[in-house]
Design a protein around this motif. Structure first.
Motif, PDB file in Angstrom:
ATOM      1  N   GLN B  29       3.115   2.147 -14.676  1.00 14.26           N
ATOM      2  CA  GLN B  29       3.690   1.182 -15.623  1.00 14.26           C
ATOM      3  C   GLN B  29       2.567   0.388 -16.295  1.00 14.26           C
ATOM      4  OE1 GLN B  29       6.952  -1.343 -14.071  1.00 14.26           O
ATOM      5  NE2 GLN B  29       5.838  -3.079 -14.881  1.00 14.26           N
ATOM      6  N   TRP B  56      12.886   1.601  -7.222  1.00 15.14           N
ATOM      7  CA  TRP B  56      11.524   1.540  -7.756  1.00 15.14           C
ATOM      8  C   TRP B  56      10.645   0.997  -6.650  1.00 15.14           C
ATOM      9  CZ3 TRP B  56      10.055   3.271 -12.530  1.00 15.14           C
ATOM     10  CH2 TRP B  56      11.060   3.459 -13.485  1.00 15.14           C
ATOM     11  N   TYR B  58       6.936  -0.017  -5.941  1.00  9.36           N
ATOM     12  CA  TYR B  58       5.558  -0.243  -6.399  1.00  9.36           C
ATOM     13  C   TYR B  58       4.641  -0.188  -5.177  1.00  9.36           C
ATOM     14  CZ  TYR B  58       7.543  -1.961 -10.780  1.00  9.36           C
ATOM     15  OH  TYR B  58       8.217  -2.067 -11.967  1.00  9.36           O
ATOM     16  N   TYR B  64       6.028  -3.600  -3.371  1.00  9.12           N
ATOM     17  CA  TYR B  64       7.245  -4.290  -3.796  1.00  9.12           C
ATOM     18  C   TYR B  64       8.256  -3.215  -4.140  1.00  9.12           C
ATOM     19  CZ  TYR B  64      10.374  -7.061  -6.772  1.00  9.12           C
ATOM     20  OH  TYR B  64      11.468  -7.666  -7.326  1.00  9.12           O
ATOM     21  N   ILE B  66      12.431  -2.378  -5.229  1.00  9.66           N
ATOM     22  CA  ILE B  66      13.713  -2.923  -5.667  1.00  9.66           C
ATOM     23  C   ILE B  66      14.704  -1.766  -5.748  1.00  9.66           C
ATOM     24  CG2 ILE B  66      12.929  -2.863  -8.103  1.00  9.66           C
ATOM     25  CD1 ILE B  66      14.688  -5.432  -8.495  1.00  9.66           C
ATOM     26  N   PHE B  68      18.660  -0.623  -6.648  1.00 11.74           N
ATOM     27  CA  PHE B  68      19.927  -0.924  -7.321  1.00 11.74           C
ATOM     28  C   PHE B  68      20.964   0.006  -6.717  1.00 11.74           C
ATOM     29  CE2 PHE B  68      16.473  -1.646 -10.319  1.00 11.74           C
ATOM     30  CZ  PHE B  68      16.748  -2.902 -10.825  1.00 11.74           C
ATOM     31  N   ILE B  99      18.264   1.034 -17.180  1.00 14.98           N
ATOM     32  CA  ILE B  99      17.151   1.641 -16.434  1.00 14.98           C
ATOM     33  C   ILE B  99      17.596   2.971 -15.836  1.00 14.98           C
ATOM     34  CG2 ILE B  99      15.619   1.389 -14.441  1.00 14.98           C
ATOM     35  CD1 ILE B  99      15.735  -1.667 -14.998  1.00 14.98           C
TER      36      ILE B  99
END
Lengths: 179, 186
Positions: B29, B56, B58, B64, B66, B68, B99
């Motif tokens: 990214q 996602w 990272y 990190y 996340i 959904f 997304i």
């Protein structure tokens, strides 16, 4: 005429550097995380941007000792009290020159008294290498907020913590090394 | 692109998207802001599983992730876990849908976006302009780049109203390999 000593905060002073940190903001028990970016864009002004991890801009300020401009802010954060608090925090964080009124030593640290926007400030530096460790803002005798720095080389801060004592607000910044 | 080319392209993308049950891919990214000397680069792994689980993760320069899933957002920030409802946050719900749609290529929704299609040398670019006023405030335009050999998404570019953008490049993509549900439990 008395010439006052001036002490500098070197941590956001280089206009060549993109200062990029992972940010964790704790406000009244809520946690907000993202990316904090600061850049000196001219002699007096810094640009401050806070984005989500995905890169969506949450807030975008331009800030100097005398001026302040909101370039963008999301509705969820668009509260006057929050903007004022952040403005004051960032202004202190980014301030480079501090006129020193008096100084003394305390343990391994030298303590330098200054002031900014009618608040008393105390800068704490390491006696051995003069690294800036902390800026404390006080009213009368109570600490209102502190900004603590951890720095390997003394010119760049690896971690920064802005801690408020009269509000439940803490901002922790960790520098992230990019490839 | 002509109407016929557009129709044929949409059909190809939809046919591929329909067959997708899972996606595992690396991503890089790049957050671009004009005033910075360099784009801010972060990278990691992305997992998608039908119908709407997305993670996602990272890995650089921080850990990190996340997730959904079922109207919830699960976050793991360097080991610190939290969960949130998307429910009452309409804009966030829309961004989430966007997304998921971007990655699977399944977002040619005329109600939500004004869409245009462009054929480039080795790929296709789809440009989406949000119609929703709340979404439009944050995202001016979305550009999806599709590989012209397999019709999957290779790049997502989210352009903000300031013209700053986030560009996400997907690479080393694997389709329809098994992904355990535990990947999405965070």
């Amino acid at each position: 005429m008395v010439v006052k000593d001036v002490v500098q905060n070197p941590y956001f002073a280089d206009p060549q550097i993109d200062y990029v940190y992972k940010a964790n903001i704790t406000v009244y028990g809520n946690e907000l995380t993202g990316i904090f970016i600061a850049k000196k864009i001219n002699e007096t002004t810094h640009r401050i941007v806070f984005t989500t991890e995905f890169g969506n801009t949450l807030l975008d300020f331009e800030i100097s000792e005398t001026d302040f401009k909101v370039n963008a802010i999301v509705d969820e954060l668009n509260r006057k009290i929050l903007i004022t608090t952040l403005k004051e925090d960032f202004r202190l964080l980014l301030k480079k020159d501090f006129a020193i009124e008096r100084q003394f030593t305390k343990g391994n640290e030298e303590v330098l008294k200054s002031n900014f926007e009618k608040n008393d400030l105390y800068l704490f530096r390491s006696l051995s290498d003069t690294k800036l460790l902390k800026i404390a803002q006080t009213s009368k005798t109570k600490e209102k907020k502190t900004i603590s720095f951890a720095s390997e080389n003394g010119i760049f801060a690896d971690t920064i913590v802005i801690q408020h004592y009269n509000l439940k607000l803490r901002i922790a910044l960790n520098y992230f090394k990019q490839n | 692109m002509t109407d016929a080319e557009t129709t044929s392209f949409k059909q190809s993308v939809n046919a591929v998207a329909k067959k997708i049950t899972t996606i595992t891919t690396d991503f890089v990214q790049y957050k671009h802001m004009d005033f910075l000397a360099k784009d801010i680069e972060t990278s990691g792994k992305m997992y998608f599983k039908e119908p709407n689980s997305l993670k996602w993760q990272y890995k650089k320069p921080y850990n990190y992730s996340i997730v959904f899933k079922n109207g919830k957002i699960l976050i793991d920030d360097e080991g610190k876990k939290s969960s949130h409802d998307i429910g009452n946050n309409k804009t966030f719900g829309k961004i989430n849908k966007l997304i998921v749609g971007s990655v699977s290529g399944n977002m040619f929704d005329d109600k939500e976006f004004t869409i245009s299609f462009f054929k480039m040398k080795t790929n296709y670019i789809t440009r989406l302009l949000p119609k929703d006023a709340a979404l439009k405030k944050y995202i001016k335009q979305i550009e999806l780049t599709f590989d012209d050999s397999d019709f999957t998404v290779t790049q997502v570019k989210l352009i903000e109203s300031s013209d700053d953008y986030t560009r996400i490049v997907l690479k080393n993509k694997t389709l329809n390999a098994k992904i355990e549900d535990s990947v999405f439990s965070n």
